[in-house]
Write a protein that holds these residues in place. Structure first.
Motif, mmCIF file in Angstrom:
data_model
loop_
_atom_site.group_PDB
_atom_site.id
_atom_site.type_symbol
_atom_site.label_atom_id
_atom_site.label_comp_id
_atom_site.label_asym_id
_atom_site.label_seq_id
_atom_site.Cartn_x
_atom_site.Cartn_y
_atom_site.Cartn_z
ATOM 1 N N ARG A 47 11.820 -9.929 16.938
ATOM 2 C CA ARG A 47 11.206 -8.923 17.558
ATOM 3 C C ARG A 47 10.439 -7.947 16.292
ATOM 4 N N PHE A 48 11.463 -7.879 15.131
ATOM 5 C CA PHE A 48 10.986 -7.092 13.950
ATOM 6 C C PHE A 48 9.644 -7.582 13.391
ATOM 7 N N HIS A 49 9.528 -9.000 13.230
ATOM 8 C CA HIS A 49 8.610 -9.769 12.590
ATOM 9 C C HIS A 49 7.401 -9.632 13.802
ATOM 10 N N VAL A 50 7.582 -9.701 14.822
ATOM 11 C CA VAL A 50 6.317 -9.677 15.635
ATOM 12 C C VAL A 50 5.866 -8.363 15.931
ATOM 13 N N LYS A 51 6.811 -7.284 16.257
ATOM 14 C CA LYS A 51 6.263 -5.911 16.563
ATOM 15 C C LYS A 51 5.774 -5.333 15.395
ATOM 16 N N SER A 52 6.533 -5.552 13.958
ATOM 17 C CA SER A 52 6.155 -4.777 12.692
ATOM 18 C C SER A 52 5.603 -5.415 11.529
ATOM 19 N N TRP A 53 6.477 -6.563 11.175
ATOM 20 C CA TRP A 53 6.138 -7.257 10.135
ATOM 21 C C TRP A 53 4.887 -7.826 10.027
ATOM 22 N N LEU A 54 4.517 -8.497 10.986
ATOM 23 C CA LEU A 54 3.215 -9.317 11.036
ATOM 24 C C LEU A 54 1.922 -8.296 11.157
ATOM 25 N N PRO A 55 2.128 -7.471 12.145
ATOM 26 C CA PRO A 55 0.900 -6.468 12.237
ATOM 27 C C PRO A 55 0.741 -5.678 11.007
ATOM 28 N N ALA A 56 1.844 -5.348 10.216
ATOM 29 C CA ALA A 56 1.716 -4.635 8.948
ATOM 30 C C ALA A 56 1.001 -5.441 7.906
ATOM 31 N N ARG A 57 1.009 -6.660 7.882
ATOM 32 C CA ARG A 57 0.267 -7.502 7.023
ATOM 33 C C ARG A 57 -1.214 -7.100 7.507
ATOM 34 N N SER A 58 -1.691 -7.362 8.638
ATOM 35 C CA SER A 58 -3.000 -7.338 9.039
ATOM 36 C C SER A 58 -3.653 -6.009 8.382
ATOM 37 N N ILE A 59 -2.875 -4.958 8.909
ATOM 38 C CA ILE A 59 -3.207 -3.398 8.385
ATOM 39 C C ILE A 59 -3.506 -3.414 6.898
ATOM 40 N N VAL A 60 -2.521 -4.064 6.070
ATOM 41 C CA VAL A 60 -2.629 -4.131 4.590
ATOM 42 C C VAL A 60 -3.920 -4.903 4.253
ATOM 43 N N LEU A 61 -4.204 -5.838 4.776
ATOM 44 C CA LEU A 61 -5.201 -6.735 4.752
ATOM 45 C C LEU A 61 -6.329 -6.188 4.646
#
Length: 209
Positions: free
Chosen positions: A76-90
């Motif tokens: 849940r952490f990776h789906v809701k936070s970690w992966l979206p964060a990568r898109s934001i940083v990119l």
């Protein structure tokens, strides 16, 4: 005679329950020192081993449920936070040229876990020059932060630390010529300004130092 018969009975009782040899009963008066009545046998220890054996299946089941819940929490952490964060940083990394022509200042339009993503993306995209400062808003104070990027994700040393270390408020604004300055940490890894414009000016001025 009655006392010794009771003691011997207690020793035999322990042998039958625990499967070990009967202990030698203490001399008369020893149980009095321990606070027990003279004719009472020593209390039996709890049968921990027997109880644990009966609950081994339940313990294994609880451990499996716990491990499963930990795994799902990580997913849940990776789906809701970690992966979206990568898109934001990119997105913010690719648009850094719009923030400053140097390409060394990145602005996070939404705060998220960014450090590891930034290092990975810079390496994947062969970013040059590397990002020196990241700007983001402090959600509690609504002021803006200027954070120097570390030389590595697990290193405290910065690629280019902020000058004006340890200075605050009016003294810092007077030194930099930038209004609204709040602070610069003693190590120079982070500073703050009341406004986005002021934080950006601090980052631009620090690049020139």
């Amino acid at each position: 005679m009655e006392f010794w018969s009771a003691r011997k009975l207690g020793a035999v009782q322990r042998r039958l329950v625990l499967g070990g040899p009967p202990s030698v009963p203490p001399p008369p008066g020893a149980t009095r020192a321990l606070g027990g009545p003279p004719s009472a046998p020593l209390p039996l220890p709890p049968l921990v081993g027997l109880e644990g054996a009966g609950n081994s299946a339940d313990s294994a089941g609880r451990a499996a449920v716990f491990a499963g819940s930990e795994f799902m929490e990580s997913v849940r952490f990776h789906v809701k936070s970690w992966l979206p964060a990568r898109s934001i940083v990119l997105e913010c990394l690719l648009s850094r040229g719009e923030v400053d022509p140097s390409g060394e200042i990145m602005v996070l339009d939404r705060f998220c876990p960014w450090k590891l993503h930034l290092f990975e993306l810079e390496e994947e995209l062969k970013i040059d020059p590397l990002t020196k400062y990241v700007l983001y808003q402090d959600v509690r104070s609504q002021s803006w932060r200027v954070q120097a990027v570390g030389v590595a994700p697990d290193r405290f040393e910065s690629r280019k630390a902020l000058p004006w270390r340890g200075m605050r408020d009016d003294e810092l604004s007077a030194e930099t010529g930038i209004p609204g300055c709040v602070f610069v940490h003693m190590s120079g890894f982070i500073g703050g300004n009341k406004t986005y414009e002021g934080a950006l000016e601090m980052a631009r001025a620090a690049l020139k130092c």
